[in-house]
Each structure stands twice: as C-alpha cells, then as structure tokens.
Design an enzyme around this catalytic site. Structure first.
Site, PDB file in Angstrom:
ATOM      1  N   CYS A  56      14.070   5.356   3.489  1.00  0.00           N
ATOM      2  CA  CYS A  56      13.050   5.451   2.441  1.00  0.00           C
ATOM      3  C   CYS A  56      13.131   4.256   1.498  1.00  0.00           C
ATOM      4  CB  CYS A  56      13.218   6.758   1.683  1.00  0.00           C
ATOM      5  SG  CYS A  56      12.045   6.940   0.330  1.00  0.00           S
ATOM      6  N   CYS A  64      12.544   4.947  -2.156  1.00  0.00           N
ATOM      7  CA  CYS A  64      13.646   5.596  -2.888  1.00  0.00           C
ATOM      8  C   CYS A  64      14.769   4.605  -3.164  1.00  0.00           C
ATOM      9  CB  CYS A  64      14.281   6.722  -2.084  1.00  0.00           C
ATOM     10  SG  CYS A  64      13.165   7.627  -1.068  1.00  0.00           S
ATOM     11  N   ASP A  65      15.093   3.770  -2.180  1.00  0.00           N
ATOM     12  CA  ASP A  65      16.336   2.998  -2.257  1.00  0.00           C
ATOM     13  C   ASP A  65      16.155   1.499  -2.407  1.00  0.00           C
ATOM     14  OD1 ASP A  65      17.760   5.386  -1.955  1.00  0.00           O
ATOM     15  OD2 ASP A  65      17.594   5.292   0.217  1.00  0.00           O
TER      16      ASP A  65
END
Ligand code: NDP
Length: 316
Positions: free
Chosen positions: A140, A143-144
């Site tokens: 992701c 997200c990261d």
C-alpha cells in the site's frame, strides 16, 4: 471428531467489517434483526490502509479512510448491531440454521448469513517478500510511501493500481523503479501515459523480481529481464507490490458458487448466493467496481434481501 457444539443462535450473522458489512449491520439493526457482526482480522477492512477518501458522497471535505470506518462502526453500533472481534474460520451451510465457526473454536448458528469478507492484496510469493514485510516491503503505497520520502523505491505491477501508486510515490521519492513483467501495461491509456511521462519513474519492461535484498530492512532488489535473462541489482529502500487483489472466500469453497478467481457468485440484481439465506456483498463478490460506495450499497441490499428471506420463511 471435531466438536461442533453450538454456543449461540442468531437471526443474521454478518461476516466482515468494511463498508459492506457495516452497512448491512445498520440496515439489519434498523429492521430489528439484531445482527451480530464479526469484524475479521482487519477491522474496518481495506479502507483502514488508505489515507484520503474524496469520492464517498456525504464527506464534502473528504475523510481519512480509517476515520470513515470508525464512523461506519459507530453508526452500526448506535443502531444496535452487536459488533465483535473475531474471525470466521469455517462454515457449514448443509442445513438451516447455518453454522459458522469463530476463531477455530465456537460455533454460532444463524438463520441467515451475510458475507462481506472483502478482498486482500496479492503478493509475489517470494520468501524475502514475506520476511521483509513491514520492513520496507508494502502492498500500500498510500499508507507507507511517506516512510520513503527522499529515497529510492521499487514497485511491481502494471495495472491501474500500480500506475496510481507509482505516480503517488513519484511525488515523495527521488526515483521509482517500476518492474513490469510484459512489454506492455494493463493500466488504462491515460494512466500509462502519465507513468511514462513522469521523469522520476523508471520503467523496466519484461522484468521479473528474483529476490528482495536486505537483512533487516530492504536495501535493494534483484531483477531479471525475461527476454535477455540479464540479472541486475537495483538499490532501493522500499519495495511496493501492486499486482491486484484476491477475494477472501476460501472458507466458502465447496459451499458457495464462485468464479475461477474466487469471487462469490450472486444472482444478478440481488445479493443471493446459491444457498438460500446466505447473501454476499462488497468486494468478495465484486471484481468490477470495488468502491466503498458500491460495497456499502450492496451491504444495504444484502440486509434487505435477508430481511425478506427471513420474513418469507417465518423466521422473523
Ligand atoms: P489488475 O488485475 O488490473 O492488474 C494487476 C497487474 O499486476 C497486472 O498488470 C499484472 O500483470 C501484474 N501482476 C500480477 N501478478 C504479477 C506477478 N506475479 N508479477 C508481476 N506482475 C504481476 O489489478 P489492479 O489492482 O491494478 O486493478 C484492479 C481493477 O481496479 C482494474 O479493473 C483497474 O482498472 C481498477 N482500478 C481503477 C483505478 C482507477 O480507475 N483510478 C485505480 C485502481 C484500480 P499482467 O498485466 O502481465 O497480467
């Protein structure tokens, strides 16, 4: 022999806690069906690993994915849904009432079941990918990606997700190395053009990942050109996998009809599966739209279908 002692009997059992599951819980609660919802291993589902959601109607200013799922959960709880932490590990749909096993221990009986187990990211299947997951390996980017600001990263995949994530990463990272296993991309033309025209995305055609390198964290990746067989090592700090999703339908194999990819089949225009009283909503039965709003819509349909089914059977 395995014990199937039943500890509880419910009207409607909802499996899954994404937009489909919570919406089904809201509607079933308001119909006084007293639904019990098991959240699964990732309460809130895939939206809990995204950031900004701008396309869910009603949030005029946009909303963070995790916050949106907290809102869904609160609304379902306020309507009276019994929301529990726990994973459905087995089912027995051989006869009414249906049986669902939770956390490999207790069995619950249900007059109707709504399956909203969603889908999960696919992985390449390399041991190094598993070992370094969370230590530079991620599925992701949104997200990261933040953790790799000003660094070099790699991404695998050639669909719209990979294109979108590569573009997202290109705004944070110095260079995005994009590995594509064929000589063309599957992504839509407009996304392909954007990728190719972004100066700090370096596309490697006909390229497969042999190994992700690094002891404790990712330090590089070894790739192979599948035409020339040339091997190359590229130093990167992050490795993103964006090769599609898989429906979470394993426990229903042998009970419910599914397509070759594992998506549950529903009767068009409804959420009915091939077992009467068992309904499916959200990404586990939708490989086309896969949006929060469409998942929520089908969760609503599932609750209405369940209510009609229970009434017709005299079970409610
Ligand atoms: P897709 O299934 O469309 O694409 C998966 C990609 O991963 C393919 O290019 C595939 O390669 C590649 N791949 C699969 N396995 C491997 C592997 N082992 N090694 C290397 N590469 C691999 O998934 P997406 O998640 O990208 O998209 C899913 C759906 O959602 C699509 O319909 C897409 O259009 C849609 N979507 C739309 C968006 C938008 O409109 N903004 C955004 C994101 C998704 P190959 O091509 O060789 O098979």
């Amino acid at each position: 022999m395995e014990s199937t002692t039943v500890s509880e009997k419910v009207n409607v059992l909802i499996i899954g806690s994404g937009p489909a599951g919570y919406t089904a819980a809201i509607y079933a609660s308001r119909a006084n069906l007293k639904p019990v919802l098991y959240q699964g291993i990732q309460p809130g589902g895939q939206l809990t690993i995204t950031t900004e959601v701008e396309n869910y109607p009603g949030y005029a200013e946009g909303v963070q994915g995790p916050q949106m799922m907290v809102d869904f959960e609160k609304q379902a709880a306020r309507m009276g849904a019994d929301i529990r932490f726990g994973l459905a590990t087995k089912v027995d749909f051989s006869a009414q009432p249906y049986k669902v096993q939770i956390d490999e221990e207790k069995w619950i009986e249900a007059d109707s079941v709504i399956i909203a187990t969603g889908a999960s990211a696919k992985w390449l299947g390399l041991p190094s990918e598993e070992r370094l997951n969370g230590f530079g390996v991620s599925a992701c980017a949104v997200c990261d990606g933040f953790f790799f600001r000003g660094k070099e990263v790699a991404i695998v995949g050639a669909g719209d997700t990979a294109a979108e994530e590569a573009l997202y990463l290109s705004k944070l990272c110095t260079t995005v190395h994009m590995f594509i296993r064929r000589s063309e991309m599957r992504a839509s033309k407009v996304m392909q053009d954007r990728v190719v025209e972004t100066p700090n995305i370096k596309v490697y055609w006909n390229t497969e990942t042999e190994e992700i390198l690094g002891d404790k964290t990712v330090t590089g990746v070894r790739i192979r050109n599948n035409l020339t067989q040339e091997i190359q090592e590229v130093p990167v700090n992050g490795f993103f996998v964006a090769i599609g999703h898989q429906p979470n339908s394993d426990i229903f194999k042998g009970w419910l009809d599914m397509d070759e990819a594992g998506y549950l089949k529903t009767v068009p225009g409804s959420t009915r599966t091939n077992v009467e009283g068992v309904f499916a909503a959200g990404d586990v039965q939708d490989k086309i739209y896969r949006q929060a709003v469409t998942a929520a819509g089908s969760g609503c349909m599932a609750a209405l279908d369940a209510e009609r089914y229970l009434s017709a059977k005299g079970l409610h």
